[in-house]
Enzyme design. Structure first.
Site, PDB file in Angstrom:
ATOM      1  N   GLU A  40       0.884  -1.170   0.000  1.00  0.00           N
ATOM      2  CA  GLU A  40       0.000   0.000   0.000  1.00  0.00           C
ATOM      3  C   GLU A  40       0.915   1.211   0.000  1.00  0.00           C
ATOM      4  O   GLU A  40       1.782   1.336   0.865  1.00  0.00           O
ATOM      5  CB  GLU A  40      -0.889  -0.008   1.244  1.00  0.00           C
ATOM      6  CG  GLU A  40      -1.474  -1.403   1.434  1.00  0.00           C
ATOM      7  CD  GLU A  40      -2.738  -1.438   2.212  1.00  0.00           C
ATOM      8  OE1 GLU A  40      -3.455  -0.429   2.210  1.00  0.00           O
ATOM      9  OE2 GLU A  40      -3.007  -2.480   2.810  1.00  0.00           O
ATOM     10  N   CYS A 100      -1.568   9.362   4.054  1.00  0.00           N
ATOM     11  CA  CYS A 100      -1.591   8.997   2.636  1.00  0.00           C
ATOM     12  C   CYS A 100      -2.877   9.516   2.005  1.00  0.00           C
ATOM     13  O   CYS A 100      -2.939   9.785   0.819  1.00  0.00           O
ATOM     14  CB  CYS A 100      -1.481   7.493   2.486  1.00  0.00           C
ATOM     15  SG  CYS A 100      -2.739   6.631   3.413  1.00  0.00           S
TER      16      CYS A 100
HETATM   17  P1  NAD Z   1       8.817   4.681   3.649  1.00  0.00           P
HETATM   18  O1  NAD Z   1       8.532   4.051   2.334  1.00  0.00           O
HETATM   19  O2  NAD Z   1       9.973   5.572   3.746  1.00  0.00           O
HETATM   20  O3  NAD Z   1       9.031   3.545   4.764  1.00  0.00           O
HETATM   21  C1  NAD Z   1       8.054   2.561   5.030  1.00  0.00           C
HETATM   22  C2  NAD Z   1       8.710   1.395   5.748  1.00  0.00           C
HETATM   23  O4  NAD Z   1       9.633   0.773   4.844  1.00  0.00           O
HETATM   24  C3  NAD Z   1       9.521   1.793   6.976  1.00  0.00           C
HETATM   25  O5  NAD Z   1       9.334   0.827   7.990  1.00  0.00           O
HETATM   26  C4  NAD Z   1      10.951   1.745   6.461  1.00  0.00           C
HETATM   27  O6  NAD Z   1      11.892   1.481   7.480  1.00  0.00           O
HETATM   28  C5  NAD Z   1      10.870   0.582   5.494  1.00  0.00           C
HETATM   29  N1  NAD Z   1      11.926   0.508   4.478  1.00  0.00           N
HETATM   30  C6  NAD Z   1      12.642   1.520   3.931  1.00  0.00           C
HETATM   31  N2  NAD Z   1      13.501   1.024   3.000  1.00  0.00           N
HETATM   32  C7  NAD Z   1      13.305  -0.318   2.950  1.00  0.00           C
HETATM   33  C8  NAD Z   1      13.865  -1.380   2.190  1.00  0.00           C
HETATM   34  N3  NAD Z   1      14.807  -1.161   1.299  1.00  0.00           N
HETATM   35  N4  NAD Z   1      13.419  -2.629   2.422  1.00  0.00           N
HETATM   36  C9  NAD Z   1      12.452  -2.882   3.322  1.00  0.00           C
HETATM   37  N5  NAD Z   1      11.890  -1.912   4.089  1.00  0.00           N
HETATM   38  C10 NAD Z   1      12.302  -0.643   3.887  1.00  0.00           C
HETATM   39  O7  NAD Z   1       7.468   5.409   4.090  1.00  0.00           O
HETATM   40  P2  NAD Z   1       7.180   6.246   5.421  1.00  0.00           P
HETATM   41  O8  NAD Z   1       7.907   7.536   5.342  1.00  0.00           O
HETATM   42  O9  NAD Z   1       7.381   5.403   6.618  1.00  0.00           O
HETATM   43  O10 NAD Z   1       5.614   6.497   5.296  1.00  0.00           O
HETATM   44  C11 NAD Z   1       5.057   7.474   4.486  1.00  0.00           C
HETATM   45  C12 NAD Z   1       4.581   6.907   3.173  1.00  0.00           C
HETATM   46  O11 NAD Z   1       3.640   5.852   3.411  1.00  0.00           O
HETATM   47  C13 NAD Z   1       3.846   7.910   2.314  1.00  0.00           C
HETATM   48  O12 NAD Z   1       4.239   7.761   0.991  1.00  0.00           O
HETATM   49  C14 NAD Z   1       2.376   7.525   2.501  1.00  0.00           C
HETATM   50  O13 NAD Z   1       1.537   7.924   1.447  1.00  0.00           O
HETATM   51  C15 NAD Z   1       2.483   6.043   2.603  1.00  0.00           C
HETATM   52  N6  NAD Z   1       1.311   5.471   3.276  1.00  0.00           N
HETATM   53  C16 NAD Z   1       0.412   4.773   2.527  1.00  0.00           C
HETATM   54  C17 NAD Z   1      -0.722   4.246   3.130  1.00  0.00           C
HETATM   55  C18 NAD Z   1      -1.744   3.470   2.349  1.00  0.00           C
HETATM   56  O14 NAD Z   1      -2.606   2.865   2.971  1.00  0.00           O
HETATM   57  N7  NAD Z   1      -1.692   3.459   1.034  1.00  0.00           N
HETATM   58  C19 NAD Z   1      -0.923   4.440   4.492  1.00  0.00           C
HETATM   59  C20 NAD Z   1       0.029   5.149   5.235  1.00  0.00           C
HETATM   60  C21 NAD Z   1       1.150   5.658   4.610  1.00  0.00           C
END
Ligand code: NAD
Length: 515
Positions: free
Chosen positions: A286, A320
Site C-alpha cells: 500500500e 496517505c
Molecule cells: P517509507 O517508504 O519511507 O518507509 C516505510 C517502511 O519501509 C519503513 O518501515 C521503512 O523502514 C521501510 N523501508 C525503507 N527502506 C526499505 C527497504 N529497502 N526494504 C524494506 N523496508 C524498507 O514510508 P514512510 O515515510 O514510513 O511512510 C510514508 C509513506 O507511506 C507515504 O508515501 C504515505 O503515502 C504512505 N502510506 C500509505 C498508506 C496506504 O494505505 N496506502 C498508508 C500510510 C502511509
C-alpha cells in the site's frame, strides 16, 4: 456468541476526566523517556552493541526510546524461529487465534491513554489523531478476529456425484511486515494481526521513527497469550535488514505500507526468484497518494473549505489520504481561496503534547524535503499562506498553500507528505474530475457538489480507491470504508475490508471419491 462488530468510539477530550487521564499518561511517559527496547526473536529479548534513537519531533532534544540495530544475522534467526513457530501455529484452531485478537482489543482499550501518549511523544500526533489511531487498532483486532471466523466456516461448493469435496483456507507461511511511521500503531497492528490471525508467523520491522509505538504491539500480544516465535520484532534500517528479509528465499510474503519508492523497490526485489526458493512471493503493497478534493460551484462552500482544511492539514498533511490538491470550479474559486486563507491563518501550531491542531513533521529529512517543495511551489504557484518553518525546537512547518497552480506542476503531481496544498482552477466539474485523475496515484478523493448528476458522474469517473462525497477525504473507518488505492497507490488491497484476510491465505481444494 461474539457480538457484531462495532467501531471503537473516539475519546471526548472535552470531558475533564479524559483530559486528566491523557495528561497523566503523557507525564508518566515523560518520566520513562529514553528507555531501551529489545529485539524479540523467538520470544527472547535480544540486545545489540549498536543502538539507535527515536526522537520526539516536537522537541528534538528529547530521546523517546533507544532501540537495537538488528543485523542480517538477527534477521536470519528471526526467520528460523518464525518457521519453527509456524509448525504449530498454523494448526491452532481459528477460534483460538481469533480469541487472541479479541483479547488484544481488550488490552488496547485498557491501555488507550498510554498508547495515545506514546504516539503524541514519538510521532507528534495531537490527542485526537493519536486516539483515532488507537481506535483503529482496536477495530482491526475486533474485525479481523471476526473475519477469521468467517473464513474458517465451511466454504460452499457445487455438489458432484460420487465425490466428497471440500474447500478451505490455509496460511501462507512466514512473512515480513513493514509499516510506516504515520499510523505507527494502527497500520502496524492491522497488517500484523491480519497475518497472524490467519495462521502465519511474521517478522515485524517497524519504522525507525516509531519503534516504541511498534513495541507496544509486542507487549499487547504477549499479554494476550500469543505463542513465542509467531511475532518477531526486528528494528533497524529498512535498507539493510529490510532488503535482507525481502530478498530471502524463505520469505513467503511481504505486507508493506509506505512510499511508492520503497514499495516499488520491494516489489521488484521480491519478484526475483532466489536460489532455493520454491514459491513466488506474495507482495501486498500500500503506497502513496496525491489526493484531490473537487469543489463544484453547486456546493455548500463553507463545508468544502472546512473539508479541505481538515484533509490537508490534519496531522500536518502526513496521511496517505491527505488532500494535497483542491480543484475548484472557476465560478467559486476566488471566494473559496479567500475563505480558506482566513481559516488557515487561525491554525495553531505547537508541541503535540499541548494538543494544538498542528504539531511537527516527523523528522529532519522530512522537514528538509517539504521545505524544498515549498521553494518549488513558490516558482510554480502564488503563495497564499505559510511558506516557511514555524517557531519551536521541533520540525514545525507552517500550513502552506499555493494557488493558481498548473495541474501538471510538480507540486500538483508529486507526493510531498507534509502541510502543503496546491489550489488548481477548473473550468467546470468535468474538467475538475479530469484534473483529479491526472496523476500516477489513485488513493482517496472527494467531491463537494449538491448536483446528483455530478455525484453520479464522480462515482463513475473519479478513479480512486476511496471516494468521498460532501465530506473530507481522510478518516476511513474499519469495515465502514475499506481502505486502499489504485494505480501507483498500491496493489489494490483493502485494509479493514472483507477481502483483506484472503491476501494472507491460500485455498486448498480436496476431493475424495466415494467408494
Ligand atoms: P517509507 O517508504 O519511507 O518507509 C516505510 C517502511 O519501509 C519503513 O518501515 C521503512 O523502514 C521501510 N523501508 C525503507 N527502506 C526499505 C527497504 N529497502 N526494504 C524494506 N523496508 C524498507 O514510508 P514512510 O515515510 O514510513 O511512510 C510514508 C509513506 O507511506 C507515504 O508515501 C504515505 O503515502 C504512505 N502510506 C500509505 C498508506 C496506504 O494505505 N496506502 C498508508 C500510510 C502511509
Amino acid at each position: 456468541m461474539i457480538p457484531v462488530f462495532k467501531n471503537e468510539p473516539f475519546t471526548d477530550f472535552s470531558v475533564p476526566e479524559n483530559k486528566k487521564k491523557m495528561l497523566e499518561a503523557i507525564e508518566k511517559l515523560e518520566k520513562e523517556l529514553g528507555k531501551e527496547i529489545p529485539l524479540i526473536i523467538g520470544g527472547k529479548e535480544v540486545y545489540k552493541e549498536e543502538k539507535l534513537k527515536s526522537i520526539n519531533p516536537s522537541n528534538k532534544d528529547e530521546v523517546v526510546c533507544v532501540f537495537q540495530k538488528a543485523t542480517s544475522e538477527d534477521a536470519q534467526k528471526a526467520l528460523d524461529s518464525a518457521w519453527k513457530a509456524f509448525e504449530e501455529w498454523r494448526f491452532f484452531p481459528p477460534e483460538e487465534r481469533a480469541n487472541i485478537l479479541l483479547k488484544a482489543a481488550e488490552i488496547a482499550r485498557k491501555r488507550k491513554f498510554e498508547l495515545s501518549a506514546t504516539m503524541v511523544m514519538e510521532v507528534g500526533k495531537n490527542w485526537a489523531e493519536a486516539d483515532a489511531d488507537v481506535a483503529e487498532t482496536i477495530d482491526y483486532f475486533e474485525f479481523y478476529g471476526r473475519e477469521m471466523l468467517r473464513y474458517a466456516e465451511k466454504q460452499p461448493l457445487t455438489p458432484f456425484p460420487g465425490e466428497i469435496n471440500e474447500y478451505f483456507y490455509i496460511p501462507l507461511g512466514v512473512g515480513v511486515v513493514i509499516p510506516p511511521w504515520n499510523f505507527p500503531l494502527a497500520i502496524l497492528s492491522g497488517m500484523s494481526s491480519a497475518a497472524i490471525v490467519t495462521g502465519n508467523c511474521i517478522i515485524l520491522k517497524p519504522s525507525s521513527d516509531s519503534p516504541l509505538t511498534g513495541y507496544r504491539l509486542v507487549e499487547i500480544m504477549k499479554e494476550a497469550g500469543l505463542p513465542d516465535g509467531v511475532l518477531n520484532f526486528l528494528t533497524g534500517p529498512g535498507s539493510s535488514v529490510g532488503d535482507y528479509l525481502v530478498g530471502h528465499p524463505k520469505t513467503r510474503f511481504i505486507a508493506f505500507t509506505g512510499s511508492k519508492e520503497v514499495g516499488c523497490h520491494i516489489y521488484e526485489l521480491a519478484a526475483k526468484v532466489q536460489e532455493g526458493q520454491i514459491w513466488l512471493k506474495r507482495v501486498i503493497a500500500e503506497m502513496g497518494g496525491k489526493d484531490s478534493i473537487v469543489v463544484d460551484d453547486e456546493c455548500i462552500l463553507d463545508d468544502a473549505v472546512q473539508g479541505v482544511l481538515a484533509s490537508a492539514f490534519g496531522y500536518q498533511g502526513q496521511k496517505c489520504s491527505a488532500c494535497s490538491r483542491a480543484i475548484v470550479h472557476e465560478k467559486v474559486y476566488d471566494e473559496f481561496v479567500s475563505k480558506l486563507k482566513e481559516k488557515i491563518e487561525k491554525i495553531k501550531i505547537g508541541p503535540a503534547k499541548e494538543n494544538h491542531f498542528m504539531g511537527p513533521v516527523i523528522n529532519a529529512s522530512a522537514e528538509k524535503k517539504i521545505l524544498e517543495y515549498i521553494e518549488i511551489g513558490k516558482k510554480e504557484g502564488k503563495l497564499l499562506t505559510g511558506g516557511e518553518k514555524a517557531e519551536g525546537n521541533g520540525f514545525y512547518i507552517k500550513p502552506t498553500t499555493f494557488y493558481d497552480v498548473d495541474p501538471k506542476a510538480r507540486i500538483s503531481q508529486e507526493e510531498i507528505f507534509g502541510p502543503v496544498l496546491a489550489i488548481i482552477k477548473a473550468k467546470n466539474f468535468d474538467h475538475g474530475i479530469e484534473i483529479a485523475n491526472n496523476t500516477i496515484y489513485g488513493l482517496t478523493g472527494s467531491v463537494y457538489t449538491l448536483n446528483r448528476e455530478k455525484i453520479y458522474k464522480a462515482k463513475k469517473l473519479f478513479h480512486c480507491g476511496n471516494l468521498y462525497i460532501n465530506r473530507k477525504c481522510t478518516g476511513a473507518l474499519v469495515d465502514v470504508h475499506p481502505f486502499g488505492g489504485f494505480n501507483m497507490s498500491g496493489t489494490d488491497s483493502k485494509a479493514g475490508g472483507r477481502d483483506y484476510l484472503l491476501l494472507f491465505l491460500q485455498g486448498k481444494s480436496i476431493s475424495e471419491k466415494i467408494r
